[in-house]
Design a protein around this motif. Structure first.
Motif, PDB file in Angstrom:
ATOM      1  N   VAL A  50       1.011  -1.068  -0.058  1.00 41.36           N
ATOM      2  CA  VAL A  50      -0.089  -0.060   0.103  1.00 41.36           C
ATOM      3  C   VAL A  50       0.915   1.228  -0.061  1.00 41.36           C
ATOM      4  N   SER A  51       1.119   1.907  -1.242  1.00 41.18           N
ATOM      5  CA  SER A  51       1.945   2.919  -1.339  1.00 41.18           C
ATOM      6  C   SER A  51       0.866   4.114  -1.206  1.00 41.18           C
ATOM      7  N   SER A  52       1.275   5.135  -1.848  1.00 43.14           N
ATOM      8  CA  SER A  52       0.321   6.299  -1.535  1.00 43.14           C
ATOM      9  C   SER A  52       0.409   7.265  -2.845  1.00 43.14           C
ATOM     10  N   GLU A  53      -0.505   8.049  -3.117  1.00 42.69           N
ATOM     11  CA  GLU A  53      -0.602   9.248  -4.133  1.00 42.69           C
ATOM     12  C   GLU A  53       0.780  10.168  -4.204  1.00 42.69           C
ATOM     13  N   THR A  54       1.302  10.348  -2.816  1.00 42.62           N
ATOM     14  CA  THR A  54       2.348  11.017  -2.603  1.00 42.62           C
ATOM     15  C   THR A  54       3.436  10.429  -3.145  1.00 42.62           C
ATOM     16  N   GLY A  55       3.648   9.125  -3.646  1.00 40.83           N
ATOM     17  CA  GLY A  55       4.936   8.634  -3.998  1.00 40.83           C
ATOM     18  C   GLY A  55       5.067   8.766  -5.635  1.00 40.83           C
TER      19      GLY A  55
ATOM     20  N   ALA B 115       7.798   7.238  -2.333  1.00 41.23           N
ATOM     21  CA  ALA B 115       8.363   7.099  -3.627  1.00 41.23           C
ATOM     22  C   ALA B 115       9.361   5.833  -3.887  1.00 41.23           C
ATOM     23  N   ALA B 116      10.129   5.487  -2.482  1.00 40.78           N
ATOM     24  CA  ALA B 116      11.108   4.254  -2.691  1.00 40.78           C
ATOM     25  C   ALA B 116      10.367   3.146  -2.526  1.00 40.78           C
ATOM     26  N   VAL B 117       9.067   2.894  -1.994  1.00 39.46           N
ATOM     27  CA  VAL B 117       8.291   2.000  -2.033  1.00 39.46           C
ATOM     28  C   VAL B 117       8.055   1.550  -3.632  1.00 39.46           C
TER      29      VAL B 117
ATOM     30  N   VAL C 241      -1.034   0.937  -8.729  1.00 42.58           N
ATOM     31  CA  VAL C 241      -2.424   1.445  -9.304  1.00 42.58           C
ATOM     32  C   VAL C 241      -2.742   2.429  -8.462  1.00 42.58           C
ATOM     33  N   THR C 242      -2.594   3.646  -9.196  1.00 40.91           N
ATOM     34  CA  THR C 242      -3.171   4.916  -8.553  1.00 40.91           C
ATOM     35  C   THR C 242      -4.701   5.125  -8.373  1.00 40.91           C
TER      36      THR C 242
ATOM     37  N   ALA D  98       1.397  -2.817  -6.259  1.00 46.04           N
ATOM     38  CA  ALA D  98       0.959  -1.634  -5.222  1.00 46.04           C
ATOM     39  C   ALA D  98      -0.041  -1.045  -5.459  1.00 46.04           C
ATOM     40  N   ILE D  99      -1.176  -0.675  -4.664  1.00 41.17           N
ATOM     41  CA  ILE D  99      -2.129   0.302  -4.677  1.00 41.17           C
ATOM     42  C   ILE D  99      -1.604   1.827  -4.279  1.00 41.17           C
ATOM     43  N   ALA D 100      -1.942   2.782  -4.734  1.00 40.47           N
ATOM     44  CA  ALA D 100      -1.585   4.188  -4.312  1.00 40.47           C
ATOM     45  C   ALA D 100      -2.769   4.965  -3.913  1.00 40.47           C
ATOM     46  N   PRO D 101      -3.306   4.913  -2.837  1.00 38.93           N
ATOM     47  CA  PRO D 101      -4.627   5.611  -2.499  1.00 38.93           C
ATOM     48  C   PRO D 101      -4.479   7.219  -2.819  1.00 38.93           C
TER      49      PRO D 101
END
Ligand SMILES: NC(=O)c1ccc[n+]([C@@H]2O[C@H](COP(=O)([O-])OP(=O)(O)OC[C@H]3O[C@@H](n4cnc5c(N)ncnc54)[C@H](OP(=O)(O)O)[C@@H]3O)[C@@H](O)[C@H]2O)c1
Length: 273
Positions: A166-171, A184-186, A260-261, A206-209
Motif C-alpha cells: 500500500v503506497s500512496s499518491e504522494t509517492g 516513492a521508494a516503495v 495502481v493509483t 501496489a495500490i497508491a490511494p
C-alpha cells in the motif's frame, strides 16, 4: 447484462444535510475470488488494513492481521473471523519468528499485503531526525525486510505468491516530507522486485490511494468532504479493498510491477495543467 446483478450499490449516509458529503460506491458482491489463498495483512487493526481483511475473508481467503495493539487484534480478529499476531514493523529482529508463526497459523502464506504505515504530516522545516527515522522504519525498512523474509519462504516452498504494497499518491510526485519519500521508494521497490521475481511466478504490485477516510487522515466516513480530491470527497477504505482484491486474485495474473493509483487522475501530469 448478467454481471450487473453482481454489482451492489451502497449508500453511506446519503444527503443528510447540504454540508455533509457522502458517497455512493460500487463494489462487487463477494464471489470467493480469493478462495484458498492465505493472506497476511500488516496493519490490519484499522483503516485500509481492516477493510481489506474484511473483504479478503468475504472472498474466501484465510487471513492473518497484525499490528502493535494486541487489544485491537483480539477484538477485530474475532469479529472478522481471521487469525491475528502482534508485530511492530520497526522491530526487524521479530520478523523471522512472526513469519514462522504466521505460516503455522495459516498453513502457509500465498499473499503478503504490506499495508501498515504512518504519516507525521510535518512541514519540511519541522522534520526531526526521530520523526524521519520512525517513518522510514515503518513505511520502508519494515516492509522491505518482511518481504525479504516472505520471499525466502515462497522461493524455498515454490509458492507462486503475490505481494501487494500500500503506497500512496504522494509517492507519484515530487515531495519534501519523509512520508512521501518513503512511498516513492516503495514504488521503486515494487517495480524492482516484480522484475526480479517474475521468473519465479511471484507477482508484486501496489495500490497508491488518494486521501481516504481513516484514522491517518482524520476524515470521518460520515462526512467525506474533501475538495482537494478531484471527485470532491475522500475515498472510503472499502474502495481500496476492492482494487486490492482484484490485484490479489488470479484474475489479475498478467499484472506485476504496477502502481495502481486510486485517486481519479489527481496526480496525472496533464500537458495543459
Ligand atoms: N488514509 C489515506 O488517505 C492513505 C492514503 C494513501 C496511502 N495510505 C496508506 O495506507 C496504509 C494504511 O493507512 P491507514 O490510512 O489505514 O492508516 P491507519 O488508519 O492509521 O492504520 C494504520 C495501521 O498501521 C498499523 N501500524 C502503524 N504503525 C505500525 C507498526 N510500527 N507496526 C505494525 N503496525 C503498525 C496500525 O496498527 P497498530 O496501531 O495496532 O500498530 C494500523 O492498523 C498506510 O501505508 C498509508 O500510508 C493511506
Amino acid at each position: 447484462m448478467s454481471f450487473i446483478k453482481d454489482i451492489v450499490r451502497r449508500t453511506i449516509r446519503a444527503f443528510q444535510s447540504p454540508n455533509i458529503v457522502t458517497a455512493q460506491i460500487v463494489t462487487q458482491l463477494p464471489e470467493m475470488r480469493l478462495a484458498g489463498k492465505r493472506v497476511v495483512v500488516t496493519g490490519g487493526t484499522g483503516g485500509l488494513g481492516e477493510a481489506m481483511a474484511r473483504r479478503f475473508v468475504a472472498e474466501g481467503a484465510g487471513v492473518l492481521i497484525c499490528g502493535r495493539s494486541e487489544e485491537k487484534l483480539a477484538a477485530l480478529s474475532g469479529e472478522i473471523g481471521c487469525e491475528a499476531l502482534p508485530l511492530d514493523l520497526t522491530d526487524v529482529n521479530a520478523f523471522d519468528a512472526f513469519v514462522t508463526e504466521a505460516i503455522k497459523k495459516l498453513g502457509g502464506i500465498d499473499c503478503l499485503v504490506n499495508n501498515a504505515g504512518i504519516s507525521l504530516h510535518e512541514e519540511f522545516q519541522t522534520v526531526t531526525a526521530e520523526g524521519f527515522d520512525c517513518q522510514v522504519a515503518t513505511n520502508l525498512r519494515g516492509p522491505f525486510f518482511l518481504t525479504q523474509r516472505v520471499f525466502k519462504y515462497m522461493e524455498d516452498n515454490k509458492v507462486k505468491g503475490n505481494i501487494l504494497f500500500v503506497s500512496s499518491e504522494t509517492g507519484e510526485t515530487a515531495d519534501i516530507r519523509p512520508y512521501g519519500l518513503t512511498k516513492a521508494a516503495v514504488n521503486s521497490l515494487v517495480q524492482g522486485l516484480a522484475y526480479l521475481y517474475a521468473p519465479h511466478g511471484i507477482r508484486v504490485n501496489a495500490i497508491a490511494p488518494g486521501v481516504t477516510a481513516t484514522g491517518m487522515t482524520g476524515v470521518s466516513n460520515t462526512n467525506l468532504y474533501y475538495p482537494a480530491n478531484p471527485n470532491g470527497r475522500a475515498y472510503l477504505p472499502e474502495e481500496m479493498a476492492e482494487v486490492a482484491t482484484f490485484l490479489l486474485s488470479d484474475a489479475s495474473g498478467c499484472i506485476s510491477g504496477q502502481i495502481v493509483t486510486c485517486n481519479n487522475a489527481k496526480t496525472v501530469n496533464a500537458r495543459w495543467k
